[in-house]
Design an enzyme around this catalytic site. Structure first.
Site, short mmCIF file in Angstrom:
data_model
loop_
_atom_site.label_atom_id
_atom_site.label_comp_id
_atom_site.label_asym_id
_atom_site.label_seq_id
_atom_site.Cartn_x
_atom_site.Cartn_y
_atom_site.Cartn_z
N CYS A 203 -0.92 2.90 6.38
CA CYS A 203 -0.52 1.58 6.86
C CYS A 203 -0.20 0.72 5.64
O CYS A 203 -0.65 1.00 4.52
CB CYS A 203 -1.62 0.93 7.69
SG CYS A 203 -3.18 0.64 6.83
N HIS B 236 -9.09 2.45 -3.16
CA HIS B 236 -7.70 2.24 -2.75
C HIS B 236 -6.96 1.39 -3.79
O HIS B 236 -6.71 0.21 -3.58
CB HIS B 236 -7.70 1.55 -1.38
CG HIS B 236 -6.36 1.26 -0.80
ND1 HIS B 236 -5.19 1.90 -1.20
CD2 HIS B 236 -5.98 0.39 0.17
CE1 HIS B 236 -4.17 1.43 -0.51
NE2 HIS B 236 -4.62 0.51 0.33
N CYS C 298 0.80 -1.23 0.00
CA CYS C 298 0.00 0.00 0.00
C CYS C 298 0.83 1.28 0.00
O CYS C 298 0.30 2.36 -0.25
CB CYS C 298 -0.92 0.01 1.21
SG CYS C 298 -1.87 -1.50 1.43
#
Length: 432
Positions: free
Chosen positions: A414, A384, A89
């Site tokens: 995160c 996302h 991520c």
């Protein structure tokens, strides 16, 4: 001596929900759709770019080293080096951070850095027993008889593939899905289902307002599919979302009492985001006006089971190094992987024991007012695309600071696998 590094400009495509099949764009397609209008509005030509760095998590077979493919399709010269980075991520932010360090160290002056992801193109993967069966069929060690014996071992289940994305969302060390790690945090910090749903509904409300007010103008550029379809808006936002409606959804990962649902989690989407980073020399050479300066960055790591607290560790280390406190930061962009994860991160900074035992502080770090974090929504309402999100939150932080006349902000996320990234950014010309 480290040189100053500036964010000159940036853009992103609309974030498009994955809807059960491959979307209209591959990762490189998205990078090109985003990069062309961004570069067209610059006073320099693509050949002037020293390096291209792109974060991509799910690289498709036809686009090995997508950064290089995108760079050439964007018109950067054959001499322009380009490479792809991957830290789940945090990949988009890692691309920016790598560019930041190249420029700060004097190795480059002008870099195109960002991220792209087409989660709708995640591959279908055969089960291991199906792979072994196919290998036996193709091996041919015992001739036709051996192939007949292998064929007899066929089972209908071999025809049912596994979506590669599902495997990617399960941590190989803890065997927990990303949503389950959010459930762990909700339990540890007492985050209720009601609080998570309320946060998610507010995310949609904020993004809908940003869209209606035109606050995304200049940041969001349209994408054009090969069939002529124009994609000019984020298609995951639900302006009519309310806590009561979200409360009707069932928990996905820990039924029936879990706190994490599809409604208070980030959406699976396709999208890309680029930023242009430059040195002072590049500013003067090309007549560029900087929008912000990258002050510092930090990467931290922790137990994968509580990966959602990565922003707390990374941002706190960043603050310590800069002699800053939570209250010194005007705006925050904390990627909304899950509502429970964001709320747990905020709660961690307010927890005296956690701050003392884990962060090494004398007491609680303090609180962050809700009107200073994710002011225009986030991944719950927007989506996302994992390779792009880190760059998006940094770019939008700059955009929001300009609108609100803020000076200092932190973008943080995160990272699956138990890591976190944070970037401290100051707006140039603030208050003038």
């Amino acid at each position: 001596m480290s040189r100053a590094v500036y964010i000159v400009d940036g853009a992103r495509t609309p974030f498009l929900k994955a809807r059960g099949g491959p979307g209209p764009f591959t990762p490189v397609d998205l990078a090109v759709q985003c990069g062309r209008p961004l570069l067209l509005r610059q006073p320099f030509v693509p050949d002037d770019i020293d390096q291209v760095i792109l974060g991509v998590v799910n690289v498709i077979a036809d686009e090995a080293n997508p950064a290089r493919v995108a760079a050439l399709r964007l018109g950067c010269g054959a001499q322009t080096t380009a490479f792809t980075v991957q830290i789940n991520c945090g990949s988009g932010m890692q691309a920016m951070d790598t560019a930041y360090r190249y420029i700060a160290d004097g190795g480059s002056d002008l870099i195109l850095a960002g991220g792209a992801e087409a989660l709708s193109h995640a591959p279908l993967v055969l089960r291991q027993d199906a792979v072994e069966w196919l290998a036996a069929m193709q091996g041919g060690k015992d001739g036709p008889l051996g192939m007949l014996k292998a064929a007899a071992r066929f089972r209908p289940g071999f025809l049912k593939p596994v979506v590669g994305l599902e495997r990617g969302l399960i941590d190989p060390i803890t065997d927990l899905g990303m949503g389950q790690t959010a459930e762990v945090l909700a339990h540890l910090f007492g985050i209720s289902r009601k609080e998570a749903d309320a946060y998610a509904a507010e995310s949609h409300k904020r993004l809908a307002r940003a869209k209606a007010e035109g606050w995304l103008k200049g940041e969001l550029v349209p994408a054009f599919a090969r069939d002529g379809t124009v994609y000019d808006h984020d298609d995951g936002v639900r302006p009519d979302s309310t806590p009561d409606r979200l409360a009707k959804l069932r928990p996905v990962f820990e039924p029936p009492y879990g706190k994490v649902t599809a409604g208070n989690s980030s959406q699976i989407t396709d999208g890309a985001c680029w930023t242009i980073l430059a040195s002072e020399q590049a500013l003067r050479k090309h007549g560029l006006t900087p929008r912000a300066r990258i002050v510092d960055s930090q990467w931290s790591a922790l137990d994968p089971a509580i990966m959602g607290l990565g922003p707390v560790l990374a941002a706190t280390q960043l603050l310590k190094r800069g002699g800053l406190e939570l209250g010194d930061i005007d705006l925050w962009e904390l990627n909304e992987a899950f509502a429970a994860q964001v709320l747990a991160s905020l709660a961690a900074w307010e927890d005296e024991d956690f701050c003392r035992d884990v962060l090494g502080l004398d007491g609680a770090a303090g609180s962050i007012a809700r009107d200073r974090i994710n002011v225009d929504g986030g991944a719950i309402s927007l989506g996302h695309p994992v390779g792009a999100s880190g760059a998006r939150i940094a770019l939008h932080l700059v955009k929001a600071m300009e609108r609100l006349d803020s000076v200092r902000g932190i973008a943080t996320e995160c990272i699956g696998g138990g890591q976190g990234g944070a970037m401290l950014i100051e707006r140039t010309g603030a208050g003038t």
